[in-house]
Scaffold this motif. Structure first.
Motif, mmCIF file in Angstrom:
data_model
loop_
_atom_site.group_PDB
_atom_site.id
_atom_site.type_symbol
_atom_site.label_atom_id
_atom_site.label_comp_id
_atom_site.label_asym_id
_atom_site.label_seq_id
_atom_site.Cartn_x
_atom_site.Cartn_y
_atom_site.Cartn_z
ATOM 1 N N ALA A 81 68.993 73.188 74.753
ATOM 2 C CA ALA A 81 67.669 73.795 74.589
ATOM 3 C C ALA A 81 66.602 72.774 74.214
ATOM 4 O O ALA A 81 65.589 73.118 73.637
ATOM 5 C CB ALA A 81 67.743 74.882 73.515
ATOM 6 N N SER A 82 66.795 71.518 74.566
ATOM 7 C CA SER A 82 65.849 70.487 74.139
ATOM 8 C C SER A 82 64.682 70.285 75.101
ATOM 9 O O SER A 82 63.649 69.765 74.705
ATOM 10 C CB SER A 82 66.585 69.160 73.938
ATOM 11 O OG SER A 82 67.169 68.753 75.155
ATOM 12 N N ASP A 83 64.804 70.676 76.349
ATOM 13 C CA ASP A 83 63.738 70.443 77.336
ATOM 14 C C ASP A 83 63.359 71.760 78.013
ATOM 15 O O ASP A 83 63.872 72.100 79.077
ATOM 16 C CB ASP A 83 64.197 69.414 78.365
ATOM 17 C CG ASP A 83 63.073 68.941 79.272
ATOM 18 O OD1 ASP A 83 61.925 69.394 79.094
ATOM 19 O OD2 ASP A 83 63.337 68.117 80.160
ATOM 20 N N ILE A 84 62.469 72.507 77.372
ATOM 21 C CA ILE A 84 62.004 73.797 77.899
ATOM 22 C C ILE A 84 60.496 73.726 78.036
ATOM 23 O O ILE A 84 59.800 73.329 77.108
ATOM 24 C CB ILE A 84 62.388 74.952 76.950
ATOM 25 C CG1 ILE A 84 63.906 75.030 76.802
ATOM 26 C CG2 ILE A 84 61.827 76.274 77.456
ATOM 27 C CD1 ILE A 84 64.379 75.997 75.747
ATOM 28 N N SER A 85 59.993 74.112 79.200
ATOM 29 C CA SER A 85 58.542 74.116 79.409
ATOM 30 C C SER A 85 58.109 75.471 79.951
ATOM 31 O O SER A 85 58.825 76.110 80.710
ATOM 32 C CB SER A 85 58.125 72.992 80.356
ATOM 33 O OG SER A 85 58.760 73.137 81.603
ATOM 34 N N VAL A 86 56.931 75.898 79.520
ATOM 35 C CA VAL A 86 56.344 77.160 79.978
ATOM 36 C C VAL A 86 55.020 76.826 80.641
ATOM 37 O O VAL A 86 54.166 76.173 80.042
ATOM 38 C CB VAL A 86 56.141 78.145 78.803
ATOM 39 C CG1 VAL A 86 55.536 79.442 79.298
ATOM 40 C CG2 VAL A 86 57.460 78.399 78.081
ATOM 41 N N LEU A 87 54.865 77.267 81.880
ATOM 42 C CA LEU A 87 53.676 76.949 82.669
ATOM 43 C C LEU A 87 53.058 78.217 83.236
ATOM 44 O O LEU A 87 53.731 79.230 83.404
ATOM 45 C CB LEU A 87 54.057 76.026 83.831
ATOM 46 C CG LEU A 87 54.895 74.792 83.514
ATOM 47 C CD1 LEU A 87 55.494 74.235 84.788
ATOM 48 C CD2 LEU A 87 54.037 73.764 82.829
ATOM 49 N N ASP A 88 51.772 78.127 83.543
ATOM 50 C CA ASP A 88 51.128 79.174 84.328
ATOM 51 C C ASP A 88 51.269 78.777 85.789
ATOM 52 O O ASP A 88 51.064 77.624 86.159
ATOM 53 C CB ASP A 88 49.648 79.296 83.951
ATOM 54 C CG ASP A 88 49.460 79.844 82.544
ATOM 55 O OD1 ASP A 88 50.232 80.737 82.162
ATOM 56 O OD2 ASP A 88 48.557 79.364 81.843
ATOM 57 N N ALA A 89 51.642 79.728 86.631
ATOM 58 C CA ALA A 89 51.869 79.437 88.040
ATOM 59 C C ALA A 89 51.263 80.539 88.897
ATOM 60 O O ALA A 89 50.892 81.600 88.391
ATOM 61 C CB ALA A 89 53.365 79.320 88.311
#
Length: 126
Positions: A81-89
């Motif tokens: 769980a170290s590399d999680i990103s949340v983006l608008d798409a």
């Protein structure tokens, strides 16, 4: 008179060891493949659930990231769980929330080198 199988006396233990070793390696390979697929499915589910959670009107992108981290940690472990990103798409012209999770690819058990697996989950933004 000589019997037909007299020249092959004692080859059964060698055959057993060779065939047993091959069967063991094959079985361990299948178990490892099942573990990789299970881990990938857990990550995909966590990404999709976090995207749906983050797309709600009263939720923020940071809350979606926290939700993804919580789901990944509870299902496969905190090291994933170290590399999680949340983006608008934009998907098909619709605003969406995208959650991407990058995790190490397990090669032997849950241990793995620098290679990664990347999964994404999407949900329409409300």
């Amino acid at each position: 008179m000589r019997s037909l199988g007299a020249g092959e006396r004692g080859s059964a233990p060698a055959d057993f060891v060779l065939v047993g070793s091959l069967a063991t390696v094959l079985a361990l390979g299948i178990v490892q493949l099942a573990l990789i697929l299970h881990m990938r499915n857990c990550l995909v589910d966590a990404a999709a659930s976090a995207a749906r959670y983050g797309s709600l009107a009263d939720r923020s992108r940071d809350q979606a990231r926290d939700r993804a981290e919580e789901l990944v940690t509870s299902s496969v472990g905190s090291s994933y769980a170290s590399d999680i990103s949340v983006l608008d798409a934009k998907i098909g012209g619709v605003d969406a929330v995208e959650v991407r999770i990058r995790a190490p690819l397990p090669i032997i058990g849950l241990l793995g080198p620098a290679g990664t697996i990347e999964v994404a989950g999407h949900a329409p933004a409300l």
